[in-house]
Design an enzyme around this catalytic site. Structure first.
Site, PDB file in Angstrom:
ATOM      1  N   CYS A   2       0.827  -1.206   0.000  1.00  0.00           N
ATOM      2  CA  CYS A   2       0.000   0.000   0.000  1.00  0.00           C
ATOM      3  C   CYS A   2       0.860   1.255   0.000  1.00  0.00           C
ATOM      4  CB  CYS A   2      -0.868  -0.005   1.256  1.00  0.00           C
ATOM      5  SG  CYS A   2      -1.672  -1.579   1.540  1.00  0.00           S
ATOM      6  N   ARG A  27       3.772   0.561  -6.518  1.00  0.00           N
ATOM      7  CA  ARG A  27       3.797  -0.404  -5.402  1.00  0.00           C
ATOM      8  C   ARG A  27       2.703  -1.465  -5.532  1.00  0.00           C
ATOM      9  NH1 ARG A  27       6.426   2.484  -0.939  1.00  0.00           N
ATOM     10  NH2 ARG A  27       5.188   1.392   0.604  1.00  0.00           N
ATOM     11  N   TRP A  74      -3.572  -2.477  -1.151  1.00  0.00           N
ATOM     12  CA  TRP A  74      -3.387  -3.813  -1.748  1.00  0.00           C
ATOM     13  C   TRP A  74      -4.087  -4.752  -0.788  1.00  0.00           C
ATOM     14  CZ3 TRP A  74       1.013  -7.691  -1.306  1.00  0.00           C
ATOM     15  CH2 TRP A  74       1.044  -8.547  -2.419  1.00  0.00           C
ATOM     16  N   ASN A 100      -1.115   0.763   6.622  1.00  0.00           N
ATOM     17  CA  ASN A 100      -0.408  -0.316   5.916  1.00  0.00           C
ATOM     18  C   ASN A 100      -0.099  -1.402   6.925  1.00  0.00           C
ATOM     19  OD1 ASN A 100      -0.352   1.063   3.551  1.00  0.00           O
ATOM     20  ND2 ASN A 100       1.834   1.613   3.616  1.00  0.00           N
ATOM     21  N   GLY A 101      -0.192  -2.665   6.501  1.00  0.00           N
ATOM     22  CA  GLY A 101       0.192  -3.765   7.384  1.00  0.00           C
ATOM     23  C   GLY A 101      -1.022  -4.594   7.779  1.00  0.00           C
ATOM     24  N   GLU A 486      17.582 -16.174 -12.649  1.00  0.00           N
ATOM     25  CA  GLU A 486      17.132 -14.773 -12.719  1.00  0.00           C
ATOM     26  C   GLU A 486      16.485 -14.487 -14.066  1.00  0.00           C
ATOM     27  OE1 GLU A 486      16.354 -12.482 -11.019  1.00  0.00           O
ATOM     28  OE2 GLU A 486      16.405 -10.688 -12.271  1.00  0.00           O
ATOM     29  N   LYS A 490      12.581 -13.175 -14.541  1.00  0.00           N
ATOM     30  CA  LYS A 490      12.200 -11.970 -15.298  1.00  0.00           C
ATOM     31  C   LYS A 490      11.098 -12.293 -16.298  1.00  0.00           C
ATOM     32  CE  LYS A 490      13.525  -9.087 -13.359  1.00  0.00           C
ATOM     33  NZ  LYS A 490      13.931  -9.716 -12.168  1.00  0.00           N
ATOM     34  N   GLU A 493       7.686 -13.218 -14.410  1.00  0.00           N
ATOM     35  CA  GLU A 493       6.946 -12.235 -13.620  1.00  0.00           C
ATOM     36  C   GLU A 493       6.382 -11.092 -14.458  1.00  0.00           C
ATOM     37  OE1 GLU A 493       9.113 -10.044 -10.654  1.00  0.00           O
ATOM     38  OE2 GLU A 493      10.980 -10.253 -11.729  1.00  0.00           O
ATOM     39  N   HIS A 509      19.860 -35.479 -15.866  1.00  0.00           N
ATOM     40  CA  HIS A 509      19.267 -36.267 -14.764  1.00  0.00           C
ATOM     41  C   HIS A 509      17.756 -36.134 -14.750  1.00  0.00           C
ATOM     42  CE1 HIS A 509      23.293 -37.021 -13.310  1.00  0.00           C
ATOM     43  NE2 HIS A 509      23.547 -35.716 -13.422  1.00  0.00           N
ATOM     44  N   LYS A 608       5.991  -4.250  -5.409  1.00  0.00           N
ATOM     45  CA  LYS A 608       7.411  -3.913  -5.482  1.00  0.00           C
ATOM     46  C   LYS A 608       8.135  -4.350  -4.216  1.00  0.00           C
ATOM     47  CE  LYS A 608      11.204  -2.347  -7.123  1.00  0.00           C
ATOM     48  NZ  LYS A 608      11.907  -3.220  -8.090  1.00  0.00           N
TER      49      LYS A 608
HETATM   50  C1  AGP Z   1      12.269  -9.299  -8.616  1.00  0.00           C
HETATM   51  O1  AGP Z   1      12.112  -8.969  -9.993  1.00  0.00           O
HETATM   52  C2  AGP Z   1      10.962  -9.452  -7.902  1.00  0.00           C
HETATM   53  N1  AGP Z   1      10.203  -8.256  -7.959  1.00  0.00           N
HETATM   54  C3  AGP Z   1      11.134 -10.000  -6.498  1.00  0.00           C
HETATM   55  O2  AGP Z   1      11.657 -11.299  -6.632  1.00  0.00           O
HETATM   56  C4  AGP Z   1      12.078  -9.214  -5.573  1.00  0.00           C
HETATM   57  O3  AGP Z   1      13.409  -9.361  -5.997  1.00  0.00           O
HETATM   58  C5  AGP Z   1      11.959  -9.793  -4.156  1.00  0.00           C
HETATM   59  O4  AGP Z   1      10.630  -9.595  -3.721  1.00  0.00           O
HETATM   60  C6  AGP Z   1      12.931  -9.153  -3.154  1.00  0.00           C
HETATM   61  O5  AGP Z   1      12.662  -7.784  -3.058  1.00  0.00           O
HETATM   62  P1  AGP Z   1      13.761  -6.867  -2.300  1.00  0.00           P
HETATM   63  O6  AGP Z   1      15.006  -6.904  -3.109  1.00  0.00           O
HETATM   64  O7  AGP Z   1      13.132  -5.499  -2.241  1.00  0.00           O
HETATM   65  O8  AGP Z   1      13.963  -7.459  -0.933  1.00  0.00           O
END
Ligand code: AGP
Length: 613
Positions: A2, A27, A74, A100-101, A486, A490, A493, A509, A608
């Site tokens: 949020c 966010r 959110w 938030n929370g 990684e 990408k 997501e 394997h 985010k």
């Molecule tokens: C990465 O592209 C994602 N958005 C997610 O995996 C992110 O890296 C993860 O949530 C960790 O976030 P942070 O680096 O803010 O701790």
């Protein structure tokens, strides 16, 4: 996660709050609302959906006044709807809250308040907060005291902002645990509250960060900070260096695209002030590292989540190779349940772009509780992971707005490379020529990254070929094995295509059974110590009819011959090659998602910063 914006001052709060919330859209949220004080009355406008819907609502039914508070939500408790959107008003109509929370004890509070005749109008945990605060105010205490009592009663990680018509000159806010940050912006005759810096940067660069279990009483000319048990705090005032443009897209279509392309600057910035190319030495002053402490270290746990965890997997190779210290990478959400073997000679190194990821913060706490030295590599200035650590390395990459992390992946690769050299130097396990050579290689990095980015159009062409695939295998080996993970993340997501990163050596394997003419295989095969192994990997995939896309070093005629498509990268020192090999994969995922017309910066279901466990 949020977004929160608050304003106290002579101006109409509504446009200030709406513009601030717009800067926080990245966010992730599913409803939004604003409350302002006007002629002693609290006026609220809120709606499910995007901020644009709230703006339309307010244009049809305007509100103006000050102070004011706003929120993008959110959903955690209660579906995304107008009735569950924040702000929430108490039964008296004289107090309003945004939050938030998660209020972990909201059910018992709700039962107690309902028994006293309080009427609840939403399914949220948030509503208990404003009713509780009203309950205390009705007992005859002022807003500040009513808020303090409330903050001490709610359990869990929360950020709360309260506004009362009875005291129209102030807003009271508190940060309890790790539910995201609270930034107090200091203006001239006006002050601001926000959950992140971009929301207020156009008004002020002078900010205060609330620590956990602190509250702030904010009027237009004063900000007083206290702990929840009433001790006055003298806060540090930070000046934010980056400008508002940094939080804008510039000439790019998406924040993610901008952030991929600004990696040359971000890599330059993360080196800035830390590398002495004349002496071949590294300086990381915020780490508070001494030779005695460095010599004491017997084990390093790297803990992080998602992309940051993959950066840590590269860091393991670097620190073990250069500093000869055993390193184990444990993802944040598993760390504290793995009963890690920790003593005072252990370092727990957290990597986090936001510095607010709940799982990563919990892992840091686990390390702390068992006596470890706790370090962090963080991008968000003033974030929890930066402030609770014994020492930290700032990524210095500027705000990363796109949910998919890019520059905050490559920067910590370089930061861990520098850390490894510093540790090796302090422990006396590296001679002068070797250290100088490793440091000299750092000078190449920004330019090498720039050369990869110049090939963006070639990557976009391959993206058009792959845009309709439904699955993809990413294979890497050695220090580039984490790049397979990684690269796959990408693609997953932001394009919602199923992709799987896998250690190339493991294919025989079992997973090789997946390879056929409709399963593209992306092989990360630069000129590094595992190059030959990757050549045979490409041969195995081709022999089974697979389509192979290779990340390869410029001039590699063999791969040019074998692969169906090649994403070329310049030759790089092998320990820094992941910084280079990941960039075409960032671009590939970006272009495929953009071609598919998806919401690149705010992919579905993602936030985010994941501040909930
Ligand atoms: C990465 O592209 C994602 N958005 C997610 O995996 C992110 O890296 C993860 O949530 C960790 O976030 P942070 O680096 O803010 O701790």
């Amino acid at each position: 996660m949020c977004g929160i914006v608050g304003y106290v001052g002579p101006r109409d709060a509504t446009p200030i709050i709406l513009n601030g919330l717009k800067r926080l859209e990245y966010r992730g949220y599913d409803s939004a609302g604003v409350a302002v004080l006007n002629g002693g009355r609290i006026e609220v406008r809120r709606d499910a959906g995007k901020l644009s819907q709230l703006v339309d609502l307010i244009s049809k039914s305007p509100i103006e006044g000050a102070p004011g508070i706003g929120h993008t939500r959110w959903a955690t408790h209660g579906a995304p709807s107008a009735r569950n959107a924040h702000p929430h008003v108490g039964n008296s109509g004289r107090m309003v809250v945004v939050h938030n929370g998660i209020v972990e004890n909201f059910l018992e509070l709700k039962d107690e308040l309902s028994a006293e005749g309080v009427t609840f109008n939403s399914d949220t945990d948030t509503e208990t907060i404003v009713h509780l605060a009203e309950h205390h105010q009705a007992a005859g205490v002022n807003l500040e005291e009513a808020a303090r009592r409330t903050f001490n009663q709610i359990e869990g990680a929360n950020v709360v902002v309260l506004l009362s018509a009875a005291e129209p000159d102030k807003i009271v806010t508190a940060r309890i645990g790790n539910a995201g940050g609270v930034v107090i912006g200091l203006g001239e005759g006006e002050n601001f509250i926000a959950s992140d810096i971009p929301a207020i940067l156009e008004h002020t660069r002078k900010v205060i960060f609330l620590e956990s279990r602190q509250m702030a009483i904010v009027t237009c000319n004063n900000v007083r900070i206290e702990t929840l048990d009433g001790k006055v705090v003298r806060p540090e005032v930070h000046t934010i260096a980056w400008d508002a443009v940094a939080a804008e897209k510039g000439e790019f279509r998406h924040f993610m695209q901008k952030e991929i392309h600004e990696q040359v600057r971000a890599l330059t910035d993360t080196l800035a002030g830390r590398v002495d190319f004349n002496t071949g030495r590294i300086r990381l002053p915020e780490l508070n590292l001494t030779p005695e402490l460095a010599k004491r270290i017997q084990r390093i746990y790297i803990t992080a989540c998602g992309t940051a965890a993959y950066a840590g997997m590269v860091g393991k190779y670097l620190i073990e190779k250069i500093a000869r210290i055993p390193v184990e990478v444990v993802i944040g959400s598993e760390f504290r349940y793995s009963d890690p073997i920790i003593d005072s000679n252990t370092v727990v190194l957290a990597i986090s772009q936001s510095g607010e990821t709940a799982d990563t913060l919990a892992a840091m706490e686990e390390g702390r509780s068992k006596g470890a030295m706790v370090w962090s590599i963080v991008n968000a200035i003033g974030s929890q992971a930066m402030r609770v650590a014994d020492g930290y390395i700032s990524m210095q990459s500027g705000p990363e707005i796109g949910v998919a992390s890019t520059k905050a992946f490559t920067a910590p690769l370089v930061d861990q490379y520098m850390l490894a050299i510093l540790l090796a130097d302090l422990r006396g396990v590296i001679d002068d020529p070797t250290r100088r050579a490793l440091v000299a290689d750092l000078r190449l990095v920004p330019d090498l990254a720039g050369r990869v980015l110049e090939r963006d159009a070639e990557v976009e062409k391959v993206a058009h070929v792959l845009k309709d695939i439904r699955d993809c295998l990413y294979l890497g080996r050695g220090i580039n094995m984490p790049i397979a993970y990684e690269g796959a993340l990408k693609l997953k997501e932001i394009s919602y295509i199923h992709a799987e990163g896998y250690p190339a050596g493991e294919m025989k394997h079992g997973p090789i059974a997946l390879i056929d003419e409709v399963m593209p295989v992306l092989c990360i095969a630069p000129k590094d110590p595992w190059h030959e192994k990757m050549i045979s990997q490409i041969q195995q995939a081709k022999a089974r009819g697979g389509t192979v896309i290779a990340v390869a070093t410029e001039g590699d005629a063999l791969i040019k011959e074998m692969a169906d498509h090649v994403l070329w990268v310049p030759e790089a020192p092998w320990m820094l090659s992941p910084v280079i090999t990941v960039i075409p994969l960032q671009l590939l995922a970006y272009h495929i998602a953009a071609i598919r017309g998806l919401d690149v910066d705010q992919p579905r279901n993602l936030a985010k910063s994941v501040t909930v466990e």
